[in-house]
Scaffold this motif. Structure first.
Motif, PDB file in Angstrom:
ATOM      1  N   ILE B 369     -17.378  34.031   8.546  1.00  0.00           N
ATOM      2  CA  ILE B 369     -16.170  33.410   9.087  1.00  0.00           C
ATOM      3  C   ILE B 369     -16.540  32.486  10.247  1.00  0.00           C
ATOM      4  O   ILE B 369     -16.082  31.353  10.329  1.00  0.00           O
ATOM      5  CB  ILE B 369     -15.166  34.482   9.558  1.00  0.00           C
ATOM      6  N   TRP B 370     -17.416  32.985  11.095  1.00  0.00           N
ATOM      7  CA  TRP B 370     -17.778  32.169  12.259  1.00  0.00           C
ATOM      8  C   TRP B 370     -18.445  30.870  11.821  1.00  0.00           C
ATOM      9  O   TRP B 370     -18.173  29.805  12.340  1.00  0.00           O
ATOM     10  CB  TRP B 370     -18.725  32.935  13.180  1.00  0.00           C
ATOM     11  N   LYS B 402     -11.444  15.872   5.075  1.00  0.00           N
ATOM     12  CA  LYS B 402     -12.613  16.676   5.348  1.00  0.00           C
ATOM     13  C   LYS B 402     -12.222  17.885   6.196  1.00  0.00           C
ATOM     14  O   LYS B 402     -12.661  19.002   5.956  1.00  0.00           O
ATOM     15  CB  LYS B 402     -13.650  15.840   6.089  1.00  0.00           C
ATOM     16  N   PHE B 403     -11.359  17.608   7.158  1.00  0.00           N
ATOM     17  CA  PHE B 403     -10.904  18.690   8.016  1.00  0.00           C
ATOM     18  C   PHE B 403     -10.179  19.743   7.190  1.00  0.00           C
ATOM     19  O   PHE B 403     -10.396  20.932   7.342  1.00  0.00           O
ATOM     20  CB  PHE B 403      -9.978  18.136   9.098  1.00  0.00           C
ATOM     21  N   LYS B 404      -9.327  19.259   6.279  1.00  0.00           N
ATOM     22  CA  LYS B 404      -8.584  20.188   5.431  1.00  0.00           C
ATOM     23  C   LYS B 404      -9.535  21.032   4.606  1.00  0.00           C
ATOM     24  O   LYS B 404      -9.350  22.232   4.439  1.00  0.00           O
ATOM     25  CB  LYS B 404      -7.659  19.414   4.489  1.00  0.00           C
ATOM     26  N   TRP B 410     -12.612  27.979   5.617  1.00  0.00           N
ATOM     27  CA  TRP B 410     -12.435  29.032   6.604  1.00  0.00           C
ATOM     28  C   TRP B 410     -11.333  29.990   6.163  1.00  0.00           C
ATOM     29  O   TRP B 410     -11.479  31.198   6.225  1.00  0.00           O
ATOM     30  CB  TRP B 410     -12.093  28.422   7.954  1.00  0.00           C
ATOM     31  N   ARG B 411     -10.222  29.402   5.687  1.00  0.00           N
ATOM     32  CA  ARG B 411      -9.082  30.216   5.311  1.00  0.00           C
ATOM     33  C   ARG B 411      -9.459  31.197   4.201  1.00  0.00           C
ATOM     34  O   ARG B 411      -9.152  32.378   4.268  1.00  0.00           O
ATOM     35  CB  ARG B 411      -7.927  29.324   4.827  1.00  0.00           C
ATOM     36  N   ILE B 412     -10.174  30.661   3.191  1.00  0.00           N
ATOM     37  CA  ILE B 412     -10.549  31.518   2.072  1.00  0.00           C
ATOM     38  C   ILE B 412     -11.391  32.688   2.553  1.00  0.00           C
ATOM     39  O   ILE B 412     -11.144  33.848   2.212  1.00  0.00           O
ATOM     40  CB  ILE B 412     -11.320  30.701   1.016  1.00  0.00           C
ATOM     41  N   MET B 413     -12.378  32.377   3.395  1.00  0.00           N
ATOM     42  CA  MET B 413     -13.269  33.425   3.850  1.00  0.00           C
ATOM     43  C   MET B 413     -12.513  34.445   4.686  1.00  0.00           C
ATOM     44  O   MET B 413     -12.672  35.642   4.518  1.00  0.00           O
ATOM     45  CB  MET B 413     -14.400  32.777   4.664  1.00  0.00           C
TER      46      MET B 413
END
Ligand SMILES: Nc1ncnc2c1ncn2[C@@H]1O[C@H](COP(=O)(O)OP(=O)(O)O)[C@@H](O)[C@H]1O
Ligand SMILES: [Mg+2]
Lengths: 163, 766
Positions: B369-370, B402-404, B410-413
């Motif tokens: 996640i980090w 790219k940000f999305k 990140w969201r998935i993880m």
């Protein structure tokens, strides 16, 4: 001045007398000896855009796509690139050692067994698309895992958490 | 001779030692780690201190090696089963050639043949280069004993690793910064807890009292049910109410007080931690920043330290209190009814085992996640400051996408991890409920039976206690979760706290007030990483007061030369002397003080022009600053600003033109009154009118100071009495302008080209 490209049969690539080099013969008969073959995209495009440089580092020509070369040329070029670019593929992770911030993996590659020392795990382990992992060790040697999901369970569990 | 005692870069394989000629006086060895067909050779020192796994059906060879004498080299190759001796008298030169991930040693013979004699990975390149230098220098007639010493130094530097952790040390004998302070993480953090110790103990005492009070109500319940109500003892009941009233006043008062104290202590801890990380970050060598995105450094200072702080408080408070609570309740419960206590303890092992499994499952996620979150923040620190560039290229949409994408990763993880983190507490709750249900079943029956000794009041109290009882259990079981999360943060913060600093000790080294300005580079070799050599065999002497022009194509290593003189990178080979003293003897900070350094892209801070000029000398008098600005030709344009010297600059100096910024940065250098001046393409990015203003300023400054001037426009080097021409990291020409022009070499060609250019320009203007 413009870049000279080789698409398919404009030129012939031949083995050179100097090790790890190639010779180039243009269709017109002009030859250039002892060229270094360099991938312009060593990470993202292994078989496209190969620059041929002379000993002073000047670019003589760019091969657009290896697959379009004449079969003999292709063989020669691939052989040289294979030697020049040493990015061993990791087939198995045997052991992990993580102490004092230095991460070590003992791995099996197609070139034998090696211990990889990773100084900065945040930068030197890179997860690419589709499970491809690029690794750089403390001496700037490169390694690659073609597909992390295709490794055996033990290997994956050792890598798990780092990538 | 005994081969095993030979100077070598790594241990010589026995096969090689057997093949060496026992009569020959070898001086040193170079052992490879790769066969000629690029397979790894055996390496004995895999895991330090850990037994190697046997395994391995893969056949590994002993390493190819070269043994050197004073007049020849012997190549012993176990992989190819050959031994070959080549006399130096047949050799023209030896060189290391880097490929990609591997390199080779090549000899050029006198008969024009070339031959590859050893292949190796980047791990060996530096040793191989030392060996190649040995051969070349001995061929050139240097004394071989001296040259062997240089090889030895080179080898030693490479092998100079901490025996504990295997990191390269700055120099032989240096204490490893990692291991010196390397104890358990908790004790590392103890430093931050220590000043707060009294407070924290007070908090614990406070907490013990409040917890004890919290344990009273179930007991009163028992009294109400078993005694007061059946006996209609209203007076006793009232007394109890009064007692409980007082108890609650104390309870909540103490709670409030404690929460204030904890916050105060916590703030001090996080502040100290942050300051320490920030301080360390300031002193980290450039090398660190070359490889670590600034976003990730910022993240560690801002958020990781917060995670650690809450963990410290958590550990130091709750563990103690919760454990005491746990023990306390168990004692009370046992004293009420040991049989029921055992029943309610039944789910505990399950909870403990469950938390084990959970910890194993969740641990990898925190780093993952980090890593993804770090990608998001890196993107932020990359694009937000460069918002102008993004807009110029109309790349907003791409930036957003790219940000999305990163955000999505990140969201998935995080969502994946939350599957585990959400199920676990509920599973624990469920187990606890089972415990309670069991007590209802057994206890209810016992209370109904006469003579079981279990009164209704005891049962009611018991049920209340079980519900409190699982709080500490739950807390202790969940501890591993917070612990794992924190561990990841601690690791990253320690990454900075433990990184090699520029110097072991801030006060170490000579602190010159000024230097005369003699600079000598002796056999300097340098590369940022092993894959490419940036400076090779750089030698020169600059006398005090010299004005030296450094020219050469871009990428030839001019700025790098300056960077290592400024000690931004210390891992070069060779020695640099300033005033005949080894540069490494100086204190880096103090040494930089005596240097005025003007870069191509002047760096400005978000502050007033005045403060920007006075940055190097915050104590400077107002008129000194004016004077410096005047010398730098900056005063006149500053005066024209509506806010004068108070003009606020935007981030990185927004609000000034390129030439203006450059003049401010020159003023900054002037104010320092440095002994050595360095201009790195200071006029490359400005128009010719501004250039002449800047040139004027430079001319005023250089008198009496050693000056290094990197320039593209050779016209700016009029004042130089010495020119250094660089190409591919080497000095190819050096001398006065006249000498170099007379030589008609590279410098001459450069001058010709530029003259032609300006003549053409003149013609066009006519
Ligand atoms: N921080 C760095 N990390 C890795 N390579 C670098 C770094 N800085 C510069 N280089 C490389 O070093 C070489 C010399 O760069 P530099 O000294 O900046 O050249 P110039 O002569 O133009 O000032 C270049 O090939 C450049 O790519
Ligand atoms: Mg530069």
């Amino acid at each position: 001045m413009s870049i000279r490209y080789i698409d398919c049969d404009e030129a012939r690539i031949m083995p050179s007398e100097t090790e790890y080099h190639v010779d180039l013969e243009w269709f017109g008969g002009e030859t250039v000896k002892n060229l270094e073959a360099k991938r312009l995209f060593p990470v993202s495009g292994l078989f496209q855009y190969i620059a041929l440089l002379d000993s002073s580092g000047k670019e003589v020509a760019i091969v657009r796509n290896i697959d379009h070369l004449m079969p003999e040329s292709k063989k020669v070029l691939l052989a040289v690139l294979n030697e020049y670019y040493m990015v061993p593929k990791i087939t198995k992770v045997l052991d992990k050692h993580d102490k004092f911030g230095v991460l070590k993996f003992m791995v099996e590659t197609e070139r034998g067994i090696r211990t990889i020392e990773i100084r900065n795990r945040h930068n030197d382990l890179k997860l690419m698309y589709e499970g491809r992992v690029l690794i750089r060790d403390a001496d700037d040697n490169r390694y690659e895992i073609e597909n992390i999901d295709a490794l055996d369970r033990h290997s994956r569990s050792l890598l798990n958490g780092e990538i | 001779m005994d081969i095993s005692q030979l100077l070598t870069n790594k241990s010589i394989p026995t096969v090689v030692a057997e093949k060496a000629d026992p009569q020959t006086e070898y001086l040193f060895a170079l052992v490879s780690d790769l066969s000629r067909d690029a397979r790894y050779t055996e390496d004995k020192k895999l895991h330090p201190g850990k037994k190697q796994k046997k395994n391995q059906d893969i056949k590994m060879f002993a390493a190819d090696s070269i043994l050197f004498t004073k007049d020849a080299l012997t190549i012993i190759s176990p992989t190819e089963d050959s031994v070959r001796r080549i006399a130096f008298s047949d050799i023209q030169s030896v060189a290391v050639k880097r490929m990609y991930g591997n390199a080779y040693l090549k000899i050029e013979k006198k008969n024009e043949e070339t031959e590859v004699i050893l292949r190796f990975t980047y791990q060996i390149t530096v040793s191989a280069e030392a060996a190649a230098r040995y051969v070349n220098n001995v061929i050139a007639g240097e004394d071989y004993t001296e040259e062997v010493k240089t090889v030895q130094e080179s080898y030693e530097r490479l092998q100079c690793v901490c025996p504990n952790c295997g990191r390269t040390l700055l120099r032989p004998g240096a204490t490893c910064i990692h291991c010196r302070s390397k104890r358990q993480i908790v004790s590392r953090l103890a430093k931050y807890v220590k000043p707060e110790l009294k407070l924290l103990i007070l908090c614990i005492v406070n907490c013990v009292i409040t917890t004890t009070i919290a344990l009273i109500p179930p007991y009163t319940n028992q009294m109400i049910v078993d005694d007061f109500v059946p006996n209609k003892n209203y007076k006793a009941m009232l007394w109890m109410v009064v007692f409980m009233f007082v108890a609650y006043v104390v309870h909540y008062g103490l709670m409030a007080h404690r929460s204030y104290l904890l916050r105060a202590a916590g703030n001090r801890i996080v502040m100290n931690l942050r300051s320490d990380v920030y301080e360390r970050a300031q002193y980290l060598p450039m090398r660190f920043y070359d490889k670590t995105p600034t976003g990730s450094v910022i993240n560690r200072i801002s958020s990781d330290s917060l995670v650690i702080q809450s963990f410290i408080l958590n550990i130091s408070q709750n563990i103690i209190v919760q454990s005491m609570l746990l023990v306390g309740i168990i004692v009370i419960m046992l004293s009420m009814n040991w049989w029921l206590t055992l029943i309610s303890l039944l789910p505990v092992p399950l909870v403990v085992v469950g938390s084990r499994i959970f910890r194993k499952k969740i641990a990898p996620y925190y780093r993952k996640i980090w890593r993804r979150w770090s990608a998001v923040t890196s993107l932020l620190t990359d694009t937000i400051p460069c918002v102008r560039v993004v807009k110029t290229f109309a790349a907003e949409k791409r930036a957003v996408n790219k940000f999305k994408e990163y955000n999505e990763d990140w969201r998935i993880m995080d969502t994946n991890a939350s599957k585990i983190t959400s199920i676990y507490p509920q599973a624990v709750n469920f187990l606890i409920t089972i415990g309670t249900l069991a007590i209802w079943a057994f206890g209810g029956r016992m209370a109904m039976e006469e003579g079981s000794g279990l009164t209704l009041g005891t049962l009611v109290a018991f049920i209340s206690y079980t519900s409190i009882f699982y709080n500490p259990i739950n807390y202790l079981a969940n501890l591993s979760d917070t612990y794992q999360n924190t561990l990841a943060s601690v690791e990253r913060v320690l990454d900075i706290l433990d990184a090699d600093l520029e110097v072991d000790d801030e006060d170490e080294g000579i602190k010159p007030k000024s230097v005369k300005g003699k600079i000598e580079f002796k056999n300097i070799n340098f590369s940022f990483d092993r894959s490419k050599k940036v400076l090779s065999d750089v030698n020169f002497v600059i006398e005090p007061g010299d004005v030296v022009g450094i020219v050469g194509t871009t990428g030839s290593g001019k700025s790098t030369l300056i960077n290592i003189l400024l000690r931004f990178y210390d891992n070069y080979e060779g020695t640099i002397y300033v005033d005949d003293v080894d540069l490494k003897e100086y204190n880096p900070g103090a040494f930089r003080e005596v240097i005025g350094y003007v870069q191509q892209e002047p760096m400005m801070f978000r502050d007033t022009i005045f403060n920007n000029i006075a940055y190097g000398r915050p104590d400077a008098q107002v008129e000194e600053v004016f004077n410096a600005a005047e010398i730098a030709n900056a005063h006149s344009f500053i005066v024209k600003q509506p806010d004068g010297y108070d003009s606020m600059l935007g981030e990185r100096g927004i609000g000034l033109s390129g030439g203006e910024k450059q003049r401010v940065s020159i003023a900054r250098a002037v104010l320092k009154n440095p002994s050595i001046l360095i201009f790195d393409e200071a006029t490359a990015a400005v128009d010719s009118e501004t250039e002449s203003l800047i040139q004027e300023a430079i001319d005023r400054m250089i008198s009496g100071r050693t000056t290094l001037m990197i320039a593209h426009r050779l016209s700016t080097l009029r004042k130089a009495n010495k020119i250094i021409v660089m190409e591919n990291g080497k000095i190819i020409e050096m001398g006065s302008q006249e000498e170099l022009l007379a030589k008609q070499g590279k410098y001459y060609t450069l001058v010709q080209i530029q003259n032609m250019g300006s003549k053409q320009q003149a013609k066009e203007e006519v």
